[in-house]
Motif scaffolding. Structure first.
Motif, PDB file in Angstrom:
ATOM      1  N   ARG A 249      40.980  38.445  27.287  1.00  0.00           N
ATOM      2  CA  ARG A 249      42.337  38.796  27.733  1.00  0.00           C
ATOM      3  C   ARG A 249      42.694  38.045  29.009  1.00  0.00           C
ATOM      4  N   ALA A 250      41.712  37.868  29.876  1.00  0.00           N
ATOM      5  CA  ALA A 250      41.959  37.097  31.095  1.00  0.00           C
ATOM      6  C   ALA A 250      42.244  35.639  30.749  1.00  0.00           C
ATOM      7  N   LYS A 251      41.513  35.128  29.779  1.00  0.00           N
ATOM      8  CA  LYS A 251      41.724  33.744  29.350  1.00  0.00           C
ATOM      9  C   LYS A 251      43.136  33.564  28.790  1.00  0.00           C
ATOM     10  N   GLU A 252      43.594  34.557  28.054  1.00  0.00           N
ATOM     11  CA  GLU A 252      44.943  34.493  27.501  1.00  0.00           C
ATOM     12  C   GLU A 252      45.997  34.540  28.603  1.00  0.00           C
ATOM     13  N   LEU A 253      45.738  35.338  29.642  1.00  0.00           N
ATOM     14  CA  LEU A 253      46.697  35.425  30.745  1.00  0.00           C
ATOM     15  C   LEU A 253      46.743  34.104  31.515  1.00  0.00           C
ATOM     16  N   ILE A 254      45.599  33.470  31.736  1.00  0.00           N
ATOM     17  CA  ILE A 254      45.587  32.172  32.398  1.00  0.00           C
ATOM     18  C   ILE A 254      46.366  31.149  31.567  1.00  0.00           C
ATOM     19  N   LYS A 255      46.239  31.223  30.258  1.00  0.00           N
ATOM     20  CA  LYS A 255      46.990  30.315  29.386  1.00  0.00           C
ATOM     21  C   LYS A 255      48.494  30.546  29.524  1.00  0.00           C
ATOM     22  N   LYS A 256      48.893  31.814  29.637  1.00  0.00           N
ATOM     23  CA  LYS A 256      50.320  32.117  29.819  1.00  0.00           C
ATOM     24  C   LYS A 256      50.831  31.556  31.139  1.00  0.00           C
ATOM     25  N   ILE A 257      50.026  31.740  32.204  1.00  0.00           N
ATOM     26  CA  ILE A 257      50.417  31.208  33.518  1.00  0.00           C
ATOM     27  C   ILE A 257      50.521  29.687  33.463  1.00  0.00           C
TER      28      ILE A 257
END
Length: 326
Positions: A249-257
């Motif tokens: 989930r953190a990886k997905e958030l970094i991708k969104k940023i």
């Protein structure tokens, strides 16, 4: 002379006026006039008291804690602020810091235990909490807890001082209170790059806090345009906070940023890829986000990178390890 003070005559700032005043008014007069019904007069004589009879100032201030009358005072060479009489007195005293440790504690307790009626003085409470956050006093716990669970202050530093002091009680039963406070402050007023929830989670990355970062992105960031250039990156703290979590989930958030957020430049050039790449290189010690880092490596501009790193080194602001980022 009193009339000249109330009318803010230019004469009251002259040495001759003050010398004549000291001849006309006794020590007792000056003490009494520091609690004058006119706020201008009270503050003027309190400033004289600070210089001539500083040992009397604490009693005068304590006597005036419930004085809600206001006046406008100079707080710097080019700013004026409206304050209540006790606020103005505390501001003036802070320039000389004449109160003892015991007096400061007594003042703090007098405000904290009557915060409902002295809310205009809560700024002093937050300053005291900030200065003593590493050793929270058990007897203040119910008052600090009540402050934390009320509506939050509009000011970032006030909220941070309050939260850090409360969290340092380290009571397991308070975890839900802290989490609720963080959720509420997703929407705190002020600049988005100084959000207390993001800042706190960055320093205290508990697993239960991560959904708050996701909610912050979805409700505050998504669909809007933010700054990312050679001088400034609005989501430095959000990126750093997210990197603390080694989850999908953190990886997905970094991708969104990185890929889904719209950025603009208010500096010399747009530099979202460069800013994020530098943060990943410097903060992802385990290379958990290597997939994103390696992708950005082929997209960043070396000249832009060097400019950003040099800028931060120039201003003695070292969030990045330049040797790793290159």
């Amino acid at each position: 002379m009193i009339q000249q003070i109330t009318s803010s005559s230019e004469n009251i700032f002259k040495d001759q006026f003050r010398n004549n005043l000291l001849k006309q008014f006794s020590r007792t007069d000056i003490i009494n006039l520091s609690s004058h019904e006119n706020p201008k007069v009270a503050f003027y004589f309190f400033k004289i008291l600070l210089v001539k009879y500083p040992q009397e100032c604490f009693k005068v201030l304590m006597k005036n804690l419930d004085n809600k009358k206001t006046l406008v005072i100079s707080t710097s060479y080019d700013t004026m602020n409206e304050m209540t009489v006790p606020e103005a007195m505390m501001f003036e005293e802070s320039k000389k810091s004449i109160f003892t440790k015991e007096q400061k504690k007594e003042l703090f307790e007098s405000i904290l235990t009557h915060i409902e009626t002295r809310s205009y003085l809560e700024g002093y409470v937050f300053i005291y909490l900030l200065e003593h956050q590493n050793h929270p006093d058990p007897k203040y716990y119910p008052y600090v807890k009540k402050l934390l669970t009320r509506n939050a202050s509009d000011f970032y530093f006030d909220n941070m001082a309050l939260l850090d002091y409360f969290a340092n009680y380290k009571k397991p039963q308070d975890s839900l209170i802290i989490k609720d406070f963080l959720k509420k402050n997703i929407f705190e007023k002020g600049a988005i790059h100084m959000n207390i929830s993001v800042e706190y989670i960055k320093n205290h990355p508990k697993p239960s806090y991560f959904p708050i970062l996701e909610e912050f992105y979805d409700k505050r960031v998504k669909g809007k345009v933010y700054r990312a250039d050679d001088i400034f990156f609005e989501f430095e703290d959000l990126t750093k906070a997210t990197i603390q979590y080694k989850t999908e989930r953190a990886k997905e958030l970094i991708k969104k940023i990185t890929y889904d957020t719209k950025y603009k430049s208010s500096g010399n050039f747009l530099a979202s890829n460069e800013q994020i790449y530098i943060l990943l290189k410097d903060n992802d010690k385990s290379n958990y986000f290597a997939e994103i880092t390696n992708d950005l490596k082929h997209k960043v501009n070396k000249v832009k990178m060097d400019t950003i790193i040099n800028w931060n080194n120039r201003w003695n602001y070292p969030p990045y390890n330049s040797s790793k980022a290159k």
